[in-house]
Design a protein around this motif. Structure first.
Motif, PDB file in Angstrom:
ATOM      1  N   HIS A 191      -8.242  -1.030   2.751  1.00 55.88           N
ATOM      2  CA  HIS A 191      -8.092  -2.298   3.494  1.00 55.88           C
ATOM      3  C   HIS A 191      -6.619  -2.563   3.847  1.00 55.88           C
ATOM      4  O   HIS A 191      -6.077  -3.643   3.571  1.00 55.88           O
ATOM      5  CB  HIS A 191      -8.638  -3.474   2.672  1.00 55.88           C
ATOM      6  N   ILE A 192      -5.990  -1.569   4.479  1.00 60.83           N
ATOM      7  CA  ILE A 192      -4.543  -1.707   4.727  1.00 60.83           C
ATOM      8  C   ILE A 192      -4.226  -2.786   5.752  1.00 60.83           C
ATOM      9  O   ILE A 192      -3.084  -3.232   5.846  1.00 60.83           O
ATOM     10  CB  ILE A 192      -3.908  -0.369   5.156  1.00 60.83           C
ATOM     11  N   ASN A 193      -5.237  -3.217   6.538  1.00 63.24           N
ATOM     12  CA  ASN A 193      -5.007  -4.320   7.476  1.00 63.24           C
ATOM     13  C   ASN A 193      -4.752  -5.635   6.734  1.00 63.24           C
ATOM     14  O   ASN A 193      -4.137  -6.550   7.266  1.00 63.24           O
ATOM     15  CB  ASN A 193      -6.193  -4.477   8.420  1.00 63.24           C
ATOM     16  N   VAL A 194      -5.211  -5.708   5.490  1.00 67.05           N
ATOM     17  CA  VAL A 194      -5.032  -6.919   4.677  1.00 67.05           C
ATOM     18  C   VAL A 194      -3.981  -6.707   3.595  1.00 67.05           C
ATOM     19  O   VAL A 194      -3.192  -7.602   3.299  1.00 67.05           O
ATOM     20  CB  VAL A 194      -6.371  -7.327   4.028  1.00 67.05           C
ATOM     21  N   PHE A 195      -3.969  -5.503   3.006  1.00 65.16           N
ATOM     22  CA  PHE A 195      -3.037  -5.183   1.921  1.00 65.16           C
ATOM     23  C   PHE A 195      -2.131  -4.038   2.397  1.00 65.16           C
ATOM     24  O   PHE A 195      -2.461  -2.862   2.238  1.00 65.16           O
ATOM     25  CB  PHE A 195      -3.811  -4.776   0.660  1.00 65.16           C
ATOM     26  N   ASN A 200       0.750  -4.060  -3.246  1.00 65.98           N
ATOM     27  CA  ASN A 200       0.080  -5.316  -2.913  1.00 65.98           C
ATOM     28  C   ASN A 200      -1.416  -5.218  -3.191  1.00 65.98           C
ATOM     29  O   ASN A 200      -2.039  -6.154  -3.726  1.00 65.98           O
ATOM     30  CB  ASN A 200       0.340  -5.656  -1.444  1.00 65.98           C
ATOM     31  N   TYR A 201      -1.999  -4.073  -2.857  1.00 67.26           N
ATOM     32  CA  TYR A 201      -3.423  -3.842  -3.108  1.00 67.26           C
ATOM     33  C   TYR A 201      -3.711  -3.839  -4.613  1.00 67.26           C
ATOM     34  O   TYR A 201      -4.638  -4.503  -5.087  1.00 67.26           O
ATOM     35  CB  TYR A 201      -3.837  -2.525  -2.465  1.00 67.26           C
ATOM     36  N   THR A 202      -2.894  -3.125  -5.367  1.00 69.57           N
ATOM     37  CA  THR A 202      -3.078  -3.029  -6.816  1.00 69.57           C
ATOM     38  C   THR A 202      -2.948  -4.396  -7.487  1.00 69.57           C
ATOM     39  O   THR A 202      -3.652  -4.705  -8.457  1.00 69.57           O
ATOM     40  CB  THR A 202      -2.048  -2.054  -7.417  1.00 69.57           C
ATOM     41  N   ASP A 203      -2.059  -5.234  -6.945  1.00 74.68           N
ATOM     42  CA  ASP A 203      -1.875  -6.573  -7.510  1.00 74.68           C
ATOM     43  C   ASP A 203      -3.171  -7.384  -7.515  1.00 74.68           C
ATOM     44  O   ASP A 203      -3.373  -8.243  -8.393  1.00 74.68           O
ATOM     45  CB  ASP A 203      -0.802  -7.346  -6.732  1.00 74.68           C
TER      46      ASP A 203
END
Length: 450
Positions: A191-195, A200-203
Motif C-alpha cells: 500500500h505504498i500510495n498510503v504508506f 511508515n508502514y511498519t509503524d
C-alpha cells in the motif's frame, strides 16, 4: 436500529449490510454502481437500491447511523447531507467495534496470510460447532456471509486489514478494533500510495500492537524478523506467544504435518500455509479448542477462496488461482508450488494490477520473486497504469526489476490468452497470480485446457 450505507455495493460493505439485516436492523443503502456477486446477494435480501446513484433525500434525521464505505468520496452528496444533519457517521471497522465492545475480540493482522488464518480458525470452530461472530475477507465454504453478528456470541474473530478506514478516516482499519487476542503473521511493505516508506508502514503494526487491551495475548510469527522486532519491542502490557513453521514432509504431492498423534495429511501446502496453520492453532487454543480437536478439523481445510485455489486438475496437470500480488506473497506462493510439484514444470503467471505493483519505484521489490518457477510470465495493462495516474512502466523496467533473463512479458490481454492456450500443460503446474483477471481471462474456459 435504522442504518444507511453510503457505498453499499463493496465486498465488505454489502456483507455487513446483510449481517445487520439478519440481526433485525432496518437497512438501506446507495451506490453509483454495484456488480455481482454483491448485486445478486443484496437483491436476495431485498437490500439492492432501486436505482444507482447518490440521493441526499435518503439521508433523514431519524437515521440512527450512517456507515461510510471507501468507495465514496469526501464530497459525496449523501455524506455532506449526513454531516449537515449531524448524524453519527461510522467507518466499516468503527461500526464493527461498536458491535463487539462487549465481546472478546480476536484480530488477525499481517501483510500476508490474514485471510487464510482467519479462514482456518473459522473452519475449525465451525467443524466443532462453536458459534462465534466474525468478519473475514473471503467467501468460505460452509458460511453464507463474510460477516456474522449476534448479541449472544462471546467471541468475534476479525480479519485486521491495515488499509484506511474511510474517505474521512485515515486510520488503518485494524487500529480501531482494540483486540483482546491478536496475531501478526508477517510484515512486508505494501500500500505504498498510503504508506510511502517501509518504516511508515511498519509503524502501523506497532500502533496495532500497542492498541491491544492490557493483559491481552499476542501470537506472532517469530520467523519474520520485522514482526519479531515489532512485538518484542512493544512496552504494552500483553502476553506474547511465538509460532514457527511446524515439522512436515512432502510425499507423492501431499504435505504431511508431523504431530504427536502421527502424520496428518493436509489439503493445503507451502511453508507460508504451514506457518498460517501454526498461528491458527494458537488462536484456536486460546478460544477453547484443544490441539487434537484442531488437527482433526484442519485436515479438511482446503483453503480460502482465491488463496492458492485449485481450479482444475488431472493426472498430469494442475491449475491454481491465487490472489497473490505483493512481492512477498508472490515469492511465497511460487516457492510453495515448486516445492509441492518438484517433478513438474511450474509455469507462474503474475498480473501487475495494484497501485503498488504498477509503481515504477516499487518494482524493484519483486527481485527474485518468480525465480522458483521454471517458466515465468508477467502481464500488465498500460491502461491500468493510466487509470491509476501513474508514470508509464516499460517491459524493460519490469525485466530489470525481476532480474530474470527469460521472463516473458505481455501487455495485451489477447496475446497473453493466446500464449496460455498454446502451452502444452502435460506434467505442468500452472499458477495464475493476480488481484485482477488478466484483462478478462475466463477462468471457467481455462479449465477446459486440461
Amino acid at each position: 436500529m435504522n442504518i444507511h450505507f453510503i457505498a453499499i455495493g463493496g465486498s465488505a460493505m454489502h456483507n455487513l449490510a446483510i449481517a445487520l439485516y439478519q440481526k433485525g436492523y432496518q437497512v438501506s443503502g446507495s451506490d453509483d454502481t454495484i456488480h455481482n456477486p454483491s448485486k445478486f446477494r443484496l437483491e436476495k435480501y431485498g437490500l439492492l437500491p432501486k436505482e444507482f446513484g447518490w440521493f441526499p433525500e435518503k439521508i433523514v434525521s431519524d437515521l440512527d447511523a450512517i456507515i461510510l464505505g471507501m468507495h465514496a468520496k469526501k464530497d459525496n452528496p449523501e455524506l455532506l447531507k449526513a454531516q449537515a444533519l449531524g448524524l453519527k457517521i461510522y467507518s466499516y471497522p468503527e461500526f464493527l467495534y461498536e458491535q463487539s465492545k462487549n465481546k472478546t475480540r480476536v484480530v488477525i493482522g499481517g501483510s500476508h496470510g490474514k485471510t487464510t488464518i482467519t479462514s482456518m480458525i473459522l473452519h475449525v470452530l465451525n467443524y466443532h460447532e462453536k458459534e462465534v461472530d466474525y468478519m473475514v475477507g473471503a467467501q468460505l465454504e460452509g458460511f453464507e456471509t463474510m460477516v456474522h453478528l449476534t448479541e449472544e456470541n462471546d467471541f468475534i474473530v476479525l480479519e485486521g486489514d491495515e488499509y484506511l478506514s474511510s474517505p474521512i478516516d485515515m486510520r488503518p482499519k485494524f487500529h480501531l478494533y482494540k483486540p483482546n487476542i491478536a496475531l501478526l503473521s508477517g510484515i512486508a511493505w505494501d500500500h505504498i500510495n498510503v504508506f510511502p516508506t517501509f518504516e511508515n508502514y511498519t509503524d502501523q503494526f506497532r500502533i496495532f500492537t500497542n492498541s491491544m487491551v492490557h493483559g491481552g495475548s499476542m501470537i506472532y510469527n517469530e520467523e519474520d524478523v520485522v514482526v519479531k522486532d515489532v512485538v518484542e519491542s512493544s512496552e504494552n502490557h500483553i502476553k506474547k506467544y511465538t509460532y514457527q513453521t511446524p515439522k512436515h514432509f512432502i510425499e507423492n504431492g501431499i504435505t504431511y504435518l508431523e504431530t504427536a498423534e502421527g502424520n496428518l495429511p493436509l489439503e493445503v501446502f507451502g511453508n507460508h500455509n504451514l506457518q498460517n496453520l501454526a498461528g491458527a492453532k494458537w488462536i484456536c487454543q486460546h478460544m477453547g479448542i484443544d490441539e487434537d480437536d484442531f488437527y482433526e478439523a484442519i485436515a479438511s481445510f482446503s483453503g480460502a477462496s482465491k488463496r492458492l485455489e485449485k481450479i482444475a486438475e488431472n493426472n498430469s496437470t494442475v491449475i491454481f488461482k491465487d490472489f497473490a500480488h505483493s512481492p512477498s506473497k508472490v515469492a511465497a506462493t511460487t516457492r510453495a508450488v515448486k516445492n509441492q510439484y518438484t517433478n513438474r514444470t511450474v509455469l507462474a503467471c503474475l498480473e501487475l494490477h495494484t497501485y503498488s505493483s504498477l509503481n515504477a519505484e516499487f518494482l524493484a521489490e519483486y527481485k527474485g520473486a518468480l525465480d522458483p518457477a521454471d517458466k515465468a510470465v508477467v502481464f500488465y495493462s498500460p491502461d491500468a497504469v493510466k487509470i491509476k495516474q501513474l508514470d508509464a512502466v516499460s517491459a524493460d523496467q519490469i525485466a530489470a526489476a525481476f532480474e530474470r533473463d527469460d521472463l516473458i512479458i505481455y501487455t495485451n490481454p489477447k496475446e497473453f490468452k493466446d500464449f496460455l492456450y498454446c502451452q502444452n500443460l502435460e506434467n505442468t503446474a500452472l499458477l495464475l497470480m493476480s488481484s485482477g483477471n488478466y484483462g478478462g481471462l475466463d477462468f471457467e474456459e481455462l479449465k477446459t485446457m486440461i
